[in-house]
Structure formats: structure tokens, C-alpha cells
Write a protein that holds these residues in place. Structure first.
Motif, PDB file in Angstrom:
ATOM      1  N   GLN A 133      -8.841 -28.239  22.398  1.00 23.05           N
ATOM      2  CA  GLN A 133      -9.301 -27.668  23.664  1.00 23.05           C
ATOM      3  C   GLN A 133      -8.115 -27.099  24.419  1.00 23.05           C
ATOM      4  O   GLN A 133      -7.026 -27.676  24.406  1.00 23.05           O
ATOM      5  CB  GLN A 133      -9.998 -28.730  24.520  1.00 23.05           C
ATOM      6  N   ALA A 134      -8.347 -25.962  25.075  1.00 25.90           N
ATOM      7  CA  ALA A 134      -7.293 -25.319  25.860  1.00 25.90           C
ATOM      8  C   ALA A 134      -7.735 -25.149  27.299  1.00 25.90           C
ATOM      9  O   ALA A 134      -8.925 -24.971  27.585  1.00 25.90           O
ATOM     10  CB  ALA A 134      -6.937 -23.966  25.260  1.00 25.90           C
ATOM     11  N   PHE A 135      -6.764 -25.192  28.195  1.00 34.45           N
ATOM     12  CA  PHE A 135      -6.959 -24.906  29.610  1.00 34.45           C
ATOM     13  C   PHE A 135      -5.921 -23.860  30.003  1.00 34.45           C
ATOM     14  O   PHE A 135      -4.769 -23.920  29.572  1.00 34.45           O
ATOM     15  CB  PHE A 135      -6.753 -26.154  30.470  1.00 34.45           C
ATOM     16  N   LEU A 136      -6.339 -22.912  30.819  1.00 38.05           N
ATOM     17  CA  LEU A 136      -5.423 -21.885  31.306  1.00 38.05           C
ATOM     18  C   LEU A 136      -5.457 -21.910  32.832  1.00 38.05           C
ATOM     19  O   LEU A 136      -6.495 -21.648  33.444  1.00 38.05           O
ATOM     20  CB  LEU A 136      -5.828 -20.500  30.789  1.00 38.05           C
ATOM     21  N   VAL A 137      -4.310 -22.248  33.417  1.00 36.03           N
ATOM     22  CA  VAL A 137      -4.194 -22.372  34.868  1.00 36.03           C
ATOM     23  C   VAL A 137      -3.351 -21.204  35.370  1.00 36.03           C
ATOM     24  O   VAL A 137      -2.295 -20.901  34.796  1.00 36.03           O
ATOM     25  CB  VAL A 137      -3.532 -23.713  35.263  1.00 36.03           C
ATOM     26  N   THR A 138      -3.792 -20.542  36.429  1.00 36.41           N
ATOM     27  CA  THR A 138      -3.098 -19.371  36.953  1.00 36.41           C
ATOM     28  C   THR A 138      -2.523 -19.658  38.334  1.00 36.41           C
ATOM     29  O   THR A 138      -3.199 -20.230  39.195  1.00 36.41           O
ATOM     30  CB  THR A 138      -4.054 -18.162  37.037  1.00 36.41           C
ATOM     31  N   PHE A 139      -1.273 -19.246  38.516  1.00 37.56           N
ATOM     32  CA  PHE A 139      -0.572 -19.385  39.800  1.00 37.56           C
ATOM     33  C   PHE A 139      -0.032 -18.019  40.212  1.00 37.56           C
ATOM     34  O   PHE A 139       0.107 -17.119  39.373  1.00 37.56           O
ATOM     35  CB  PHE A 139       0.598 -20.370  39.683  1.00 37.56           C
ATOM     36  N   LYS A 140       0.314 -17.887  41.485  1.00 42.05           N
ATOM     37  CA  LYS A 140       0.865 -16.618  41.950  1.00 42.05           C
ATOM     38  C   LYS A 140       2.379 -16.664  42.163  1.00 42.05           C
ATOM     39  O   LYS A 140       2.954 -15.707  42.683  1.00 42.05           O
ATOM     40  CB  LYS A 140       0.156 -16.150  43.222  1.00 42.05           C
ATOM     41  N   SER A 141       3.016 -17.756  41.760  1.00 42.97           N
ATOM     42  CA  SER A 141       4.473 -17.830  41.812  1.00 42.97           C
ATOM     43  C   SER A 141       4.949 -18.990  40.951  1.00 42.97           C
ATOM     44  O   SER A 141       4.181 -19.921  40.649  1.00 42.97           O
ATOM     45  CB  SER A 141       4.974 -18.036  43.252  1.00 42.97           C
TER      46      SER A 141
END
Length: 203
Positions: A133-141
Motif C-alpha cells: 500500500q502507498a500513501f502520497l502526502v503533498t506539502f507546499k514547502s
């Protein structure tokens, strides 16, 4: 109910409409001293060493500030579950991970995780290394990513996310392996196909 909806969607955005109130800490959101693995289990890694050196150079406040090295950052996490982990336990791990889009907050109460998405391994190429299983977390910095990740780079609890740290302790007993891969997003203009870095790299 909310956990079922999160699992069905497979992606949760921190900017979703109607999500305006400050979430109260769930029972598992308490500061902890461990990570996914046992203390001392992490091998020496040049990127981790470099991150620790940079954190020591600029200080934890600057290293985890929202404006530290701005640009889109993806934080990819891939799990291999222990054979004894049940479907219900996997579902609980997934629900709690996805809920970090709301639970992860800075001391002033502001959310900083842009989105989280997940999915199970679906490739037939035979190169999945047993990951499920994969998780992709997005941040802006980078600063937001650094505050979220915390240990083993940032060790002062004043400068990392207690909700994420608590999740790591909850999930650890169910996991046989974890791979983490972060990258600054590079955008390619299809009219001019030479990749142009969209993000300032770590110095």
C-alpha cells in the motif's frame, strides 16, 4: 462513518470545502518517543545526514517554518504489512493515516497538509518488493514537510507534529516494512519539454 468515507475516497484534501473547524485530538494523538521502527534501526543515509546537518545549521524553528524552501513537495510512504495483520487493522491504519490531513496541525491550529491519497499495489511488473500500500502526502514547502515528518531529523517536540508521531506508534506493530521517498515536484511544459525545477533544492 467518516472513516468509511475516507477509505472509499482514497484521497483527502486539506482544502476541502466545508472543513473549517479545528479538529479535536483523537485518543491516539499523544506525543511519543518512537517512529515506525525501533530506535537505532535506521541505517546511515546521506539524505538523512544532510537533513540533520541543515536542521542543526539553521535551527529547528527555521527548518520547520512554513516558508522554508517553498515549492510543492511529495512525501511517498509505502507499507508492507505483517502476515498477522487483519483486514480490519489495515483499514484502521489507512483511516488514521488519511485523517492526518485534518489532525496534523501547527501549534496555532493551522492545517499544513495539502492532501493525502492512498491505494493498494496494483502493478503486475513484479517489482513491488513486497510492498502492499502507498500513501502520497503533498506539502507546499520543505518546512511543512519537515514539521510533519519530525523524527528522526527533528527531535524537539516543539517543532514536529504530535498527530503524525502518534500515528507512527499506532501503525508500527502492524508493519513489516516501510519505504519513504520524498521529492520536490518538477513541472514539464509540454510546449518546451526540458524539465524545469519547480522547487529550490536543499543546500
Amino acid at each position: 462513518m467518516i472513516r468509511g468515507a475516507l477509505l472509499a475516497a482514497g484521497v483527502v484534501s486539506g482544502c476541502a470545502a466545508g472543513v473549517t473547524s479545528v479538529a479535536h485530538a483523537a485518543p491516539w494523538q499523544v506525543p511519543i518517543a518512537s517512529s515506525y521502527g525501533a530506535p537505532g534501526s535506521l541505517p546511515a543515509d546521506p539524505m538523512m545526514t544532510g537533513a540533520r546537518q541543515l536542521e542543526a545549521q539553521v535551527g529547528p524553528a527555521a527548518f520547520t517554518a512554513p516558508d522554508f524552501h517553498p515549492g510543492v513537495i511529495r512525501h511517498m510512504v509505502m507499507f508492507r504489512y505483517k502476515p498477522a495483520t487483519t483486514d480490519a487493522q489495515r483499514a484502521e491504519v489507512t483511516a488514521r493515516f488519511l485523517h492526518l490531513v485534518q489532525d496534523s496541525r501547527r501549534p496555532d491550529g493551522s492545517r499544513f497538509v495539502q492532501s493525502i491519497e492512498t491505494g493498494v499495489q496494483d502493478s503486475g511488473e513484479g517489482n513491488d518488493a513486497g510492498l502492499q500500500q502507498a500513501f502520497l502526502v503533498t506539502f507546499k514547502s520543505e518546512g511543512d514537510r519537515n514539521f510533519y515528518v519530525g523524527r528522526p531529523v527533528v527531535t524537539d517536540p516543539a517543532y514536529f507534529d504530535p498527530a503524525h508521531e502518534a500515528f507512527k506508534q499506532f501503525a508500527a506493530p502492524y508493519l513489516a516494512g516501510v519505504v519513504v521517498f520524498d521529492y520536490p515536484v518538477t513541472l514539464v511544459d509540454t510546449a518546451h519539454p526540458t524539465p524545469a525545477p519547480h522547487h529550490r533544492r536543499r543546500s
